[in-house]
Design a protein around this motif. Structure first.
Motif, PDB file in Angstrom:
ATOM      1  N   UNK A 122      -7.692  -3.253  -7.282  1.00 19.51           N
ATOM      2  CA  UNK A 122      -6.806  -3.926  -6.322  1.00 19.51           C
ATOM      3  C   UNK A 122      -6.898  -5.438  -6.517  1.00 19.51           C
ATOM      4  N   UNK A 123      -8.112  -5.949  -6.658  1.00 21.13           N
ATOM      5  CA  UNK A 123      -8.293  -7.398  -6.856  1.00 21.13           C
ATOM      6  C   UNK A 123      -7.566  -7.863  -8.111  1.00 21.13           C
ATOM      7  N   UNK A 124      -7.746  -7.152  -9.213  1.00 22.79           N
ATOM      8  CA  UNK A 124      -7.065  -7.543 -10.462  1.00 22.79           C
ATOM      9  C   UNK A 124      -5.550  -7.466 -10.320  1.00 22.79           C
ATOM     10  N   UNK A 125      -5.085  -6.435  -9.647  1.00 22.72           N
ATOM     11  CA  UNK A 125      -3.640  -6.280  -9.464  1.00 22.72           C
ATOM     12  C   UNK A 125      -3.070  -7.459  -8.696  1.00 22.72           C
ATOM     13  N   UNK A 126      -3.682  -7.811  -7.586  1.00 25.16           N
ATOM     14  CA  UNK A 126      -3.175  -8.931  -6.793  1.00 25.16           C
ATOM     15  C   UNK A 126      -3.318 -10.265  -7.526  1.00 25.16           C
ATOM     16  N   UNK A 127      -4.360 -10.434  -8.311  1.00 24.55           N
ATOM     17  CA  UNK A 127      -4.578 -11.706  -9.013  1.00 24.55           C
ATOM     18  C   UNK A 127      -3.679 -11.900 -10.229  1.00 24.55           C
ATOM     19  N   UNK A 128      -3.294 -10.804 -10.886  1.00 26.09           N
ATOM     20  CA  UNK A 128      -2.645 -10.941 -12.194  1.00 26.09           C
ATOM     21  C   UNK A 128      -1.252 -10.337 -12.304  1.00 26.09           C
ATOM     22  N   UNK A 129      -0.701  -9.868 -11.181  1.00 26.78           N
ATOM     23  CA  UNK A 129       0.636  -9.276 -11.235  1.00 26.78           C
ATOM     24  C   UNK A 129       1.466  -9.774 -10.048  1.00 26.78           C
ATOM     25  N   UNK A 130       2.704  -9.329  -9.998  1.00 25.52           N
ATOM     26  CA  UNK A 130       3.604  -9.700  -8.898  1.00 25.52           C
ATOM     27  C   UNK A 130       3.528  -8.712  -7.729  1.00 25.52           C
ATOM     28  N   UNK A 131       2.598  -7.775  -7.772  1.00 30.40           N
ATOM     29  CA  UNK A 131       2.446  -6.799  -6.689  1.00 30.40           C
ATOM     30  C   UNK A 131       1.992  -7.520  -5.425  1.00 30.40           C
ATOM     31  N   UNK A 132       2.669  -7.229  -4.304  1.00 26.41           N
ATOM     32  CA  UNK A 132       2.309  -7.843  -3.020  1.00 26.41           C
ATOM     33  C   UNK A 132       1.794  -6.826  -2.011  1.00 26.41           C
ATOM     34  N   UNK A 133       2.085  -5.533  -2.235  1.00 24.93           N
ATOM     35  CA  UNK A 133       1.658  -4.485  -1.305  1.00 24.93           C
ATOM     36  C   UNK A 133       1.176  -3.270  -2.087  1.00 24.93           C
ATOM     37  N   UNK A 134       0.010  -2.748  -1.684  1.00 24.87           N
ATOM     38  CA  UNK A 134      -0.538  -1.552  -2.304  1.00 24.87           C
ATOM     39  C   UNK A 134      -0.756  -0.523  -1.203  1.00 24.87           C
ATOM     40  N   UNK A 135      -0.300   0.705  -1.463  1.00 26.71           N
ATOM     41  CA  UNK A 135      -0.481   1.790  -0.493  1.00 26.71           C
ATOM     42  C   UNK A 135      -1.328   2.900  -1.115  1.00 26.71           C
ATOM     43  N   UNK A 136      -2.035   3.589  -0.236  1.00 26.59           N
ATOM     44  CA  UNK A 136      -2.779   4.784  -0.602  1.00 26.59           C
ATOM     45  C   UNK A 136      -2.390   5.875   0.373  1.00 26.59           C
ATOM     46  N   UNK A 137      -2.117   7.059  -0.134  1.00 30.38           N
ATOM     47  CA  UNK A 137      -1.691   8.176   0.708  1.00 30.38           C
ATOM     48  C   UNK A 137      -2.700   9.304   0.530  1.00 30.38           C
ATOM     49  N   UNK A 138      -3.154   9.869   1.656  1.00 32.91           N
ATOM     50  CA  UNK A 138      -4.140  10.934   1.581  1.00 32.91           C
ATOM     51  C   UNK A 138      -3.916  11.974   2.662  1.00 32.91           C
ATOM     52  N   UNK A 139      -4.345  13.173   2.384  1.00 33.93           N
ATOM     53  CA  UNK A 139      -4.348  14.247   3.366  1.00 33.93           C
ATOM     54  C   UNK A 139      -5.346  13.858   4.462  1.00 33.93           C
ATOM     55  N   UNK A 168       0.524  23.558   5.828  1.00 31.93           N
ATOM     56  CA  UNK A 168       0.914  22.361   6.564  1.00 31.93           C
ATOM     57  C   UNK A 168      -0.245  21.383   6.590  1.00 31.93           C
ATOM     58  N   UNK A 169       0.092  20.112   6.520  1.00 28.44           N
ATOM     59  CA  UNK A 169      -0.935  19.084   6.595  1.00 28.44           C
ATOM     60  C   UNK A 169      -0.345  17.809   7.168  1.00 28.44           C
ATOM     61  N   UNK A 170      -1.207  16.890   7.482  1.00 30.46           N
ATOM     62  CA  UNK A 170      -0.807  15.552   7.897  1.00 30.46           C
ATOM     63  C   UNK A 170      -1.195  14.606   6.778  1.00 30.46           C
ATOM     64  N   UNK A 171      -0.222  13.831   6.330  1.00 27.58           N
ATOM     65  CA  UNK A 171      -0.433  12.897   5.241  1.00 27.58           C
ATOM     66  C   UNK A 171      -0.499  11.491   5.831  1.00 27.58           C
ATOM     67  N   UNK A 172      -1.592  10.790   5.589  1.00 27.86           N
ATOM     68  CA  UNK A 172      -1.778   9.452   6.138  1.00 27.86           C
ATOM     69  C   UNK A 172      -1.527   8.408   5.066  1.00 27.86           C
ATOM     70  N   UNK A 173      -0.812   7.348   5.451  1.00 26.81           N
ATOM     71  CA  UNK A 173      -0.524   6.247   4.548  1.00 26.81           C
ATOM     72  C   UNK A 173      -1.275   5.012   5.023  1.00 26.81           C
TER      73      UNK A 173
END
Length: 183
Positions: A122-139, A168-173
């Motif tokens: 995440x640190x490298x992504x924010x420091x070296x790319x144009x990515x401004x938002x990172x999401x993680x999705x999990x059960x 059935x499950x609940x997916x959290x973002x």
């Protein structure tokens, strides 16, 4: 927009984040075919030929190609032994947004490797790319994944009802922004 190729390899105190290589085949098959590891993943089993194809693809794929998943090998720095991987996909519609996921072999879980690897990426992504938002999705039942996302400072944004592997499950973002990131 693809990421700069020099983002990999990247070394942390205990790990190396790198492209997959041919020596990863057996450990990759071992954790990808472990039912406990696969429980909350989109895959269930990997045949050796599928794993060989996957590794071959990841060796030459461009990092950060919008709409395409890219897997980063997580290896032990001292031995280069594969421990797991980080999956990432830049949103094709919003190329400043990226989803990530992570998988660790059972013996590597509970030792802080996941946090060390994902935090570094995440640190490298924010420091070296144009990515401004990172999401993680999990059960919601995947407590280790939820705890890791929360420990990284990612904030819960929503819960959705889904059907996953026939139940059935609940997916959290969870999400974090470049401005809110505190490694």
């Amino acid at each position: 927009m693809s990421f700069p190729p020099e983002l990999l390899p990247h070394y942390t105190p205990r790990l190396v984040l790198r492209r997959f290589d041919d020596t990863d085949l057996q450990p990759f098959l071992a954790y990808r075919n472990d039912p406990e590891v696969a429980r909350y993943q989109s895959w269930s089993m990997f045949a050796p030929t599928d794993a060989q194809h996957f590794i071959r693809e990841m060796k030459r794929a461009r990092i950060g190609e919008p709409g395409e998943w890219f897997q980063i090998a997580i290896a032990e720095r001292r031995t280069n032994r594969l421990l797991g991987d980080i999956g990432m996909c830049v949103d094709a519609q919003r190329p400043t947004h990226m989803e990530l996921g992570f998988t660790l072999a059972l013996p590597a879980q509970g030792q802080g490797y996941g946090r060390e690897a994902v935090q570094a990426w995440i640190t490298r992504t924010f420091q070296h790319t144009a990515i401004t938002t990172i999401v993680g999705i999990t059960d919601s039942r995947n407590m280790p994944s939820r705890k890791l996302l929360q420990a990284l400072g990612m904030q819960w944004t929503r819960t959705d009802e889904r059907e996953f592997k026939g139940e059935s499950c609940l997916e959290e973002t969870y999400a974090v922004t470049a401005l809110g990131w505190q490694p």
